[in-house]
Design a protein around this motif. Structure first.
Motif, PDB file in Angstrom:
ATOM      1  N   GLU A  39       0.800  -1.226   0.000  1.00 27.40           N
ATOM      2  CA  GLU A  39       0.000   0.000   0.000  1.00 27.40           C
ATOM      3  C   GLU A  39       0.834   1.278   0.000  1.00 27.40           C
ATOM      4  N   GLY A  40       2.092   1.176   0.445  1.00 27.50           N
ATOM      5  CA  GLY A  40       2.881   2.386   0.612  1.00 27.50           C
ATOM      6  C   GLY A  40       2.738   2.934   2.018  1.00 27.50           C
ATOM      7  N   TYR A  41       3.639   3.805   2.390  1.00 21.27           N
ATOM      8  CA  TYR A  41       3.646   4.324   3.767  1.00 21.27           C
ATOM      9  C   TYR A  41       2.435   5.213   4.045  1.00 21.27           C
ATOM     10  N   ALA A  42       2.182   6.181   3.166  1.00 22.89           N
ATOM     11  CA  ALA A  42       1.124   7.151   3.429  1.00 22.89           C
ATOM     12  C   ALA A  42      -0.255   6.508   3.461  1.00 22.89           C
ATOM     13  N   ALA A  43      -0.477   5.519   2.590  1.00 25.21           N
ATOM     14  CA  ALA A  43      -1.814   4.915   2.481  1.00 25.21           C
ATOM     15  C   ALA A  43      -2.098   3.879   3.554  1.00 25.21           C
ATOM     16  N   THR A  44      -1.089   3.500   4.323  1.00 24.77           N
ATOM     17  CA  THR A  44      -1.281   2.480   5.363  1.00 24.77           C
ATOM     18  C   THR A  44      -1.573   3.158   6.697  1.00 24.77           C
ATOM     19  N   SER A  45      -2.720   2.857   7.272  1.00 21.13           N
ATOM     20  CA  SER A  45      -3.110   3.467   8.542  1.00 21.13           C
ATOM     21  C   SER A  45      -2.721   2.569   9.709  1.00 21.13           C
ATOM     22  N   THR A  46      -2.625   3.168  10.884  1.00 19.17           N
ATOM     23  CA  THR A  46      -2.317   2.384  12.072  1.00 19.17           C
ATOM     24  C   THR A  46      -3.454   1.415  12.391  1.00 19.17           C
ATOM     25  N   GLU A  47      -4.677   1.821  12.083  1.00 19.46           N
ATOM     26  CA  GLU A  47      -5.819   0.921  12.306  1.00 19.46           C
ATOM     27  C   GLU A  47      -5.704  -0.331  11.451  1.00 19.46           C
ATOM     28  N   GLU A  48      -5.292  -0.137  10.196  1.00 19.46           N
ATOM     29  CA  GLU A  48      -5.125  -1.279   9.299  1.00 19.46           C
ATOM     30  C   GLU A  48      -3.988  -2.180   9.766  1.00 19.46           C
ATOM     31  N   LEU A  49      -2.908  -1.590  10.230  1.00 19.46           N
ATOM     32  CA  LEU A  49      -1.780  -2.372  10.732  1.00 19.46           C
ATOM     33  C   LEU A  49      -2.184  -3.188  11.953  1.00 19.46           C
ATOM     34  N   ALA A  50      -2.949  -2.571  12.838  1.00 24.93           N
ATOM     35  CA  ALA A  50      -3.413  -3.283  14.029  1.00 24.93           C
ATOM     36  C   ALA A  50      -4.312  -4.450  13.634  1.00 24.93           C
ATOM     37  N   ARG A  51      -5.198  -4.206  12.670  1.00 25.16           N
ATOM     38  CA  ARG A  51      -6.099  -5.272  12.223  1.00 25.16           C
ATOM     39  C   ARG A  51      -5.329  -6.438  11.615  1.00 25.16           C
ATOM     40  N   LEU A  52      -4.335  -6.119  10.776  1.00 22.03           N
ATOM     41  CA  LEU A  52      -3.538  -7.167  10.136  1.00 22.03           C
ATOM     42  C   LEU A  52      -2.756  -7.986  11.163  1.00 22.03           C
ATOM     43  N   ALA A  53      -2.336  -7.322  12.235  1.00 23.79           N
ATOM     44  CA  ALA A  53      -1.568  -8.007  13.281  1.00 23.79           C
ATOM     45  C   ALA A  53      -2.471  -8.697  14.299  1.00 23.79           C
ATOM     46  N   GLY A  54      -3.775  -8.456  14.219  1.00 27.05           N
ATOM     47  CA  GLY A  54      -4.703  -9.091  15.146  1.00 27.05           C
ATOM     48  C   GLY A  54      -4.646  -8.514  16.542  1.00 27.05           C
ATOM     49  N   ILE A  55      -4.359  -7.222  16.645  1.00 31.05           N
ATOM     50  CA  ILE A  55      -4.293  -6.574  17.957  1.00 31.05           C
ATOM     51  C   ILE A  55      -5.112  -5.292  17.904  1.00 31.05           C
ATOM     52  N   SER A  56      -5.294  -4.669  19.058  1.00 30.59           N
ATOM     53  CA  SER A  56      -6.005  -3.400  19.121  1.00 30.59           C
ATOM     54  C   SER A  56      -5.040  -2.259  18.816  1.00 30.59           C
ATOM     55  N   THR A  57      -5.591  -1.125  18.416  1.00 30.32           N
ATOM     56  CA  THR A  57      -4.733   0.040  18.178  1.00 30.32           C
ATOM     57  C   THR A  57      -4.062   0.486  19.479  1.00 30.32           C
ATOM     58  N   LYS A  58      -4.720   0.259  20.594  1.00 34.21           N
ATOM     59  CA  LYS A  58      -4.132   0.610  21.889  1.00 34.21           C
ATOM     60  C   LYS A  58      -2.850  -0.185  22.121  1.00 34.21           C
ATOM     61  N   THR A  59      -2.893  -1.480  21.801  1.00 33.26           N
ATOM     62  CA  THR A  59      -1.696  -2.308  21.954  1.00 33.26           C
ATOM     63  C   THR A  59      -0.614  -1.867  20.979  1.00 33.26           C
ATOM     64  N   LEU A  60      -1.017  -1.529  19.753  1.00 34.94           N
ATOM     65  CA  LEU A  60      -0.048  -1.071  18.756  1.00 34.94           C
ATOM     66  C   LEU A  60       0.679   0.173  19.239  1.00 34.94           C
ATOM     67  N   TYR A  61      -0.080   1.142  19.779  1.00 36.24           N
ATOM     68  CA  TYR A  61       0.544   2.377  20.242  1.00 36.24           C
ATOM     69  C   TYR A  61       1.364   2.153  21.510  1.00 36.24           C
ATOM     70  N   ARG A  62       1.034   1.115  22.256  1.00 44.04           N
ATOM     71  CA  ARG A  62       1.870   0.802  23.428  1.00 44.04           C
ATOM     72  C   ARG A  62       3.239   0.292  22.997  1.00 44.04           C
ATOM     73  N   LEU A  63       3.272  -0.434  21.894  1.00 43.54           N
ATOM     74  CA  LEU A  63       4.533  -0.982  21.394  1.00 43.54           C
ATOM     75  C   LEU A  63       5.309   0.028  20.549  1.00 43.54           C
ATOM     76  N   PHE A  64       4.563   0.835  19.785  1.00 43.23           N
ATOM     77  CA  PHE A  64       5.185   1.822  18.901  1.00 43.23           C
ATOM     78  C   PHE A  64       4.428   3.143  19.039  1.00 43.23           C
ATOM     79  N   PRO A  65       5.115   4.229  19.350  1.00 42.27           N
ATOM     80  CA  PRO A  65       4.421   5.504  19.595  1.00 42.27           C
ATOM     81  C   PRO A  65       3.737   6.095  18.366  1.00 42.27           C
TER      82      PRO A  65
END
Length: 223
Positions: A39-65
């Protein structure tokens, strides 16, 4: 005869095992690697990354600011894996030409790795909007490769096999000779990356140019 129902004792109890942060981080980095590549950097959202990893956005932001920190960690992780496989031979039993070819081949394998080239293409596309991406990619990849080769060159100087004033500068020149033109052709011209044999021939030529030069020797004048 009716089948007996399983007793409460036979049923699994409690929550499923919780993944460790280390395992979750690995899964997130792998998901990010694929998402950014597609998708490229700009088009990839943190929500999409969290979904692909099977975690919540809260967990994602805990691991990466933030997304930039995640991209930096993903590049560092991928390049670390590739750099760990780089073996710059420095044995006393290996002659300078064989050792130089092996060192340059290791650097070329990294610089011309399809995934590394794809990352570099994406970084260049996004560098105007996200300049920190280019800086991180340079620090974690290009500069580290040149530093490894510079260390190998300094060792050869100590062993009095070659004479150099600035190993870092020469390392950058050598990597440029080996990899820059094929990289540019692939990134800007859409050309295919060179085959293994083509890279080997390029390494052989670069090693010969570095060790022997290519200026024609002037014939000696008879007295």
């Amino acid at each position: 005869m009716a089948r007996a129902k399983p007793s409460d004792e036979s049923r699994p109890r409690g929550r499923p095992p919780v993944r460790s942060d280390e395992e979750t981080t690995r899964i997130v980095l792998e998901a990010a690697r694929h998402a950014f590549a597609v998708e490229g950097y700009a088009a990839t959202s943190t929500e999409e990354l969290a979904r692909l990893a099977g975690i919540s956005t809260k967990t994602l932001y805990r691991l990466f600011p933030g997304k930039a920190a995640l991209f930096e960690a993903m590049c560092a992780d991928r390049l670390e894996r590739l750099l760990s496989a780089v073996d710059l031979q420095a044995s006393d039993d290996v002659d300078i030409e064989t050792g130089l070819r092996a060192a340059l081949m290791a650097c070329a394998d990294l610089a011309l790795d399809p995934e590394v080239v794809a990352l570099q293409r994406m970084v260049l596309q996004q560098s105007t909007t996200f300049p920190e991406l280019a800086a991180n990619f340079y620090t974690n990849g290009i500069a580290r490769t040149a530093k490894a080769l510079a260390g190998w060159l300094r060792l050869q100087v100590q062993r009095k096999r070659i004479v150099l004033d600035d190993a870092e500068e020469v390392a950058g020149m050598l990597i440029g000779m080996v990899a820059s033109a094929p990289q540019r052709a692939a990134i800007y011209g859409g050309a295919a990356l060179p085959s293994r044999r083509q890279i080997e021939r390029r390494v052989e030529t670069c090693a010969a140019l570095f060790l022997d030069g290519c200026r024609a020797k002037s014939p000696r004048r008879s007295l």
